[in-house]
Scaffold this active site. Structure first.
Site, short mmCIF file in Angstrom:
data_model
loop_
_atom_site.label_atom_id
_atom_site.label_comp_id
_atom_site.label_asym_id
_atom_site.label_seq_id
_atom_site.Cartn_x
_atom_site.Cartn_y
_atom_site.Cartn_z
N CYS A 43 -0.93 8.42 -9.30
CA CYS A 43 -0.91 8.18 -10.74
C CYS A 43 -0.33 9.41 -11.43
O CYS A 43 -0.92 10.49 -11.37
CB CYS A 43 -2.32 7.89 -11.26
SG CYS A 43 -2.38 7.51 -13.02
N GLY A 44 0.84 9.23 -12.07
CA GLY A 44 1.50 10.34 -12.74
C GLY A 44 0.75 10.82 -13.96
O GLY A 44 0.47 12.02 -14.12
N HIS A 45 0.41 9.88 -14.86
CA HIS A 45 -0.31 10.29 -16.07
C HIS A 45 -1.68 10.86 -15.70
O HIS A 45 -2.17 11.80 -16.34
CB HIS A 45 -0.46 9.11 -17.04
CG HIS A 45 -1.76 8.37 -16.93
ND1 HIS A 45 -1.93 7.26 -16.13
CD2 HIS A 45 -2.98 8.62 -17.49
CE1 HIS A 45 -3.18 6.84 -16.22
NE2 HIS A 45 -3.84 7.65 -17.03
N CYS B 6 4.25 5.78 -17.99
CA CYS B 6 3.93 5.60 -16.57
C CYS B 6 4.73 6.57 -15.71
O CYS B 6 5.95 6.43 -15.56
CB CYS B 6 4.18 4.16 -16.12
SG CYS B 6 3.62 3.83 -14.43
N THR C 15 4.61 7.15 -12.36
CA THR C 15 5.17 6.56 -11.14
C THR C 15 6.25 5.54 -11.49
O THR C 15 7.23 5.38 -10.75
CB THR C 15 4.07 5.93 -10.28
OG1 THR C 15 3.33 4.98 -11.06
CG2 THR C 15 3.13 6.99 -9.73
#
Length: 323
Positions: A97-99, A244, A246
């Site tokens: 999860c990027g965020h 987002c 990813t």
């Protein structure tokens, strides 16, 4: 597995909440059972197999909600990492999860555990590097991203033929043009309906990621005032308030494959609510290595409490309510 219903004293889990470009992250600091496994991937599988009710306790109502992404802070299994993390949402664990990684770094800084600079984070899909900047922004060097399939066509009931790409950015995505649909918050219900229909059509058609992996994120794309904007539907049918991380990685991988984005060239990705991530990538070992930059803000800290006898100790979900 320890059952909360058998507890004679309140169970407590300490957490810190933040949001990254509008998307919430809950970092679980302690109170969660120790997960077995010598790697984060093994621990993620153990969470799914034996501790999924604990995930529901944290993420589902009445203590959480469908939008929330949580992150279990665990000791890293790889040397030199500042932390280990397993992400999950209202329906199950996430690969990456990027965020949430931006939220994690911001939370560790808030706790005084890290200073500005580069930090390695152990995740179930590999080690990622995150740099905390002096102004509070965070740059995440994500796992390698790539386009798996190009111009995949599916027949979607109620919509018709839809064409898009299957790409990996830390999660599996189907990326397609939003067409005439407005990519703004006022149109979220219609966008959700379209994205969910597309996801169901992919399943019906047997379209998957590598090794049969389920494509659990749908990304609708367009432009607003010349800037790329997306609507990302997450596995639990909640839309991503952020652009987002990813999903932006997957988008840049597709652009790179088409020769439309050069290494190091800046890319700005907006979310459906108008918030932004900045991105770029580098070529290494024949792969796209994306970097995503954004900022998170702390919103709350506290303790989740489960009192003895609580009928919704495990969260509100059908398999509990129907018993």
């Amino acid at each position: 597995m320890f059952q909360l219903s058998q507890a004679r004293v309140p169970r407590r889990l300490r957490f810190i909440d933040s949001h990254t470009a509008g998307e919430p992250t809950r970092i679980v600091l302690d109170g969660f059972p120790l997960l077995p496994g010598t790697t984060l991937a093994e621990q993620r599988r153990a969470l799914t197999r034996d501790f999924d009710a604990w995930r529901s306790l944290i993420n589902n109502e009445p203590r959480g909600n469908n939008v929330l992404v949580s992150a279990l802070l665990v000791p890293p299994c790889v040397p030199d990492c500042a932390a280990g993390v397993i992400f999950f949402n209202n329906v199950g664990p996430l690969n990456m999860c990027g965020h949430g990684t931006i939220g994690l770094i911001t939370t560790l800084a808030y706790l005084g555990q890290i200073e500005p600079g580069e930090h390695l984070i152990d995740t179930p899909v590999g080690v990622v590097s995150a740099t905390l900047h002096g102004d509070g922004r965070v740059s995440v060097q994500n796992v390698p991203a790539y386009r798996h399939r190009q111009d995949v066509t599916v027949q979607v009931p109620g919509i018709g033929e839809v064409r898009g790409d299957v790409a990996w950015g830390g999660n599996w995505f189907f990326l397609t043009d939003a067409g005439t649909q407005d990519l703004n918050i006022a149109n979220v219900e219609a966008l959700t309906d379209s994205a969910w229909r597309i996801r169901q059509a992919l399943v019906a058609a047997g379209v998957t990621g590598a090794d049969g992996a389920e494509i659990d994120h749908i990304e609708l794309l367009g432009q607003v005032d010349g800037v790329s904007r997306n609507f990302v539907l997450c596995p639990g049918k909640a839309y991503d308030r952020s652009p987002c991380g990813t999903g932006t990685s997957a988008k840049m991988a597709c652009l790179a494959a088409d020769g439309q984005l050069a290494p190091g060239q800046p890319w700005v990705q907006q979310s459906v609510i108008g918030t932004e991530f900045e991105g770029h990538y580098r070529w290494q070992d024949g792969a796209v290595h994306p970097t995503i930059t954004g900022q998170a803000f702390i919103t709350a800290e506290g303790t989740l409490i489960v009192q003895p006898g609580d009928p919704f100790a495990w969260g509100i979900r059908a398999d509990v309510v129907d018993r």
